[in-house]
Design an enzyme around this catalytic site. Sequence first.
Site, PDB file in Angstrom:
ATOM      1  N   GLU A   2      -2.350   3.700   3.174  1.00 38.29           N
ATOM      2  CA  GLU A   2      -3.630   3.091   3.553  1.00 38.29           C
ATOM      3  C   GLU A   2      -4.180   3.646   4.858  1.00 38.29           C
ATOM      4  O   GLU A   2      -5.370   3.674   5.079  1.00 38.29           O
ATOM      5  CB  GLU A   2      -3.459   1.566   3.658  1.00 38.29           C
ATOM      6  CG  GLU A   2      -4.758   0.821   3.818  1.00 38.29           C
ATOM      7  CD  GLU A   2      -4.700  -0.594   3.257  1.00 38.29           C
ATOM      8  OE1 GLU A   2      -3.980  -0.818   2.256  1.00 38.29           O
ATOM      9  OE2 GLU A   2      -5.371  -1.473   3.814  1.00 38.29           O
ATOM     10  N   ASP A   7      -1.106  -0.888   1.345  1.00 38.81           N
ATOM     11  CA  ASP A   7      -0.615  -2.253   1.554  1.00 38.81           C
ATOM     12  C   ASP A   7      -0.582  -2.986   0.218  1.00 38.81           C
ATOM     13  O   ASP A   7      -1.479  -2.810  -0.610  1.00 38.81           O
ATOM     14  CB  ASP A   7      -1.533  -3.032   2.506  1.00 38.81           C
ATOM     15  CG  ASP A   7      -1.544  -2.427   3.899  1.00 38.81           C
ATOM     16  OD1 ASP A   7      -0.748  -1.503   4.150  1.00 38.81           O
ATOM     17  OD2 ASP A   7      -2.365  -2.876   4.726  1.00 38.81           O
ATOM     18  N   TYR A  49       0.888  -4.280  15.451  1.00 31.07           N
ATOM     19  CA  TYR A  49      -0.337  -4.339  14.665  1.00 31.07           C
ATOM     20  C   TYR A  49      -1.027  -5.687  14.844  1.00 31.07           C
ATOM     21  O   TYR A  49      -0.423  -6.743  14.612  1.00 31.07           O
ATOM     22  CB  TYR A  49       0.045  -4.124  13.202  1.00 31.07           C
ATOM     23  CG  TYR A  49      -1.104  -3.940  12.258  1.00 31.07           C
ATOM     24  CD1 TYR A  49      -1.907  -2.808  12.339  1.00 31.07           C
ATOM     25  CD2 TYR A  49      -1.372  -4.865  11.263  1.00 31.07           C
ATOM     26  CE1 TYR A  49      -2.945  -2.621  11.455  1.00 31.07           C
ATOM     27  CE2 TYR A  49      -2.400  -4.686  10.369  1.00 31.07           C
ATOM     28  CZ  TYR A  49      -3.193  -3.561  10.480  1.00 31.07           C
ATOM     29  OH  TYR A  49      -4.215  -3.383   9.602  1.00 31.07           O
TER      30      TYR A  49
END
Length: 683
Positions: A8, A107, A314
């Site tokens: 991704e 993901d 993240y």
Amino acid sequence: MIKLIVSEKDNAAKRISNILADGKVTVKKSYGVPVYIFQNKQEDVHCVGLKGHILKVDFPEKYNNWQKVEPIELIDVEIVKIPTQKSIIKTLQKEAKDAVQIVIATDFDREGELIGVDALNKIKEVNSRVETKRAHFSALTEDEIKKAFSNLEDIHVNLAKAGETRQDIDLIWGAILTRSISLAAKRLGKQFLGVGRVQSPTLAIVVAREKERRAFISKPYWQIKALFGTEQGKEFLAQHKTDKFWEEKAAKKIVSNLGKIGLVTSSKRTKKMVSPPTPFSTTSFLATASSIGFSASNAMRIAEGLYMEGLISYPRVDNTVYPSSLNLREILVDLKKSKELGNLAALVLAQDKIVPTRGKKKTTDHPPIHPTGAANEKDLKPQEWKIYELVVRRFLATLAPSASMESARVDINVECPALKRSEPFFLQGSRVVDEGWLKFYSYGRKKDEDIPNLNEDDIVSVKKSILESKETQPPKRYGQGRLIQEMEKLGLGTKSTRHSIIQNLYFRGYVHSDPMIPTELGIAVAETLRKNAEAVTNPELTAQLEKDMDLITEGKAEKDSVVDISRDMLRDIVKVLKEREAEVSQEIRNGIKEGKIVGKCPKCGNELRIIRSKKTKKRFVGCASYPDCKTTYSLPQFGDIIPINETCEVCGAPKIKIVSRKKRPWILCLNLDCPSKKTSAES
DNA sequence: GCAAGGTC
């Protein structure tokens, strides 16, 4: 003959490559896009990271002219996919041409599957017979990745279909209603009036609160306090047990007849433990950042930067439980290197046990937001440091012991001979006894309250009685942090989009300030939609969409039939909007007009409005009685001007608020010659 | 020039 892995984002491509590589990973750039090349079990593998979606949905070009296309026509127009990441698509096609197998490693969620299928469709344009597989992992850990690649699955076609359904539904609701009301209000070009499945219910929340505030009639009430003295000479304030006296007379009677002696009827001290906070999800992070003065989008932008620097993890997560694979001790040891925060990390390391708290929401895609590297204050910009410090302190707090608090409550009866009765007073408060996690994290911490040491049957003297007059307060406006929490609760938006949805309300001129105040335009748009397109202002539309998408994912519903339900609803709504076009236009234009009124003319009493000169294109404030009344005020030419319905205390001219991108908002008296200007210039 | 969703 190679295998191609598609992830991704670039970061994930790098991680996956490093985990799967037998030996070294080399990087080459193709059209500026990094391609990771390595060997895995004697096979040549190439790995490319996307940038999220590489295609967007839209109507064909010939429907681009808003004036020439009736919005209702758009309902049945075929929706096309348009490339938005051309160099990535070129790289994909170049790499896939000779590949024997494509593994989608985006993901594992609805959007991820859609991103993967979009990429596959682009790949099939150049290599139609290639084998396609799906790596299903829930975290970028060595264990998960290796397991996923030795148990490859098929593409989850239905999951991607659900994603496409979401895209189409968002486009048709958004585009058709945006055009409908923009056309009705003649707000075209960059002035258009945005409408959408998520933004409109969010705006409606803010507007509903403002309407409650406007409808609120504040009532006066009175509170009684008294200053007491102990035998040891200590003084303290206590409040009458009746929280609100609605009659001034009754309160006054007590105040002026209060006796001189009070008897302590009870004194209790209770200890309670306060647990440390739970690990940061995006929502709780943004809520806390908001409480220390960051807008949601600014906090998010800074967090993304810190993530890129390798200082925090993240920042887009729903998860509030640290996974067991996360080595908390290792992070603490690393944090010791920070000049300002190292000592605190060492304190946590010195604990007998390090047991993290856990929140209610557990997902496995990413760990909660935590530090991943040590930094010193001088290495970061002030705002970055504040956000970094917040993340570090939150992390430390989640590993620290509970705090213990002591709360105290004292009840006192004051004998009032003149009233032939006693009046009850009380005081309560709490203080920290053992700091525990509060040592690391004091955001939102309340001040300690000092409660004098009193026992039952103690006698205290009444030194003074105080009557305070107050007013009931309307419900508070939403701050950005609170609104984001509310959106999450209602299922509106995602961890990655909520901050930008809110930001969009500001860009569109629907709201200003923080806590958020809707503009007259924002109120008019929300009201028009509520009356004529209620569904798009309701969080229920999203809730229903989620249910339908689950059905599609399970293979129990078809994309077309689900989108058709929206099409049918829109046909009715657009018809109504067209029939009532005059009213809709009137309502929004009234809102816009209202938003331009800054106050009353001090000379003639008529309205003063913001006007844009046709000749010079500059804006100024002029009186509605022009040419009979020639009152004018000049205006700054940059920033948004918000009427605040206040007049200058010094000269009586209206005051306005100016909100610009660069400076912080400021409030200004329109009169350039106002004496208040001189004093403020000196100070 | 429209939405919301990824990511930068």
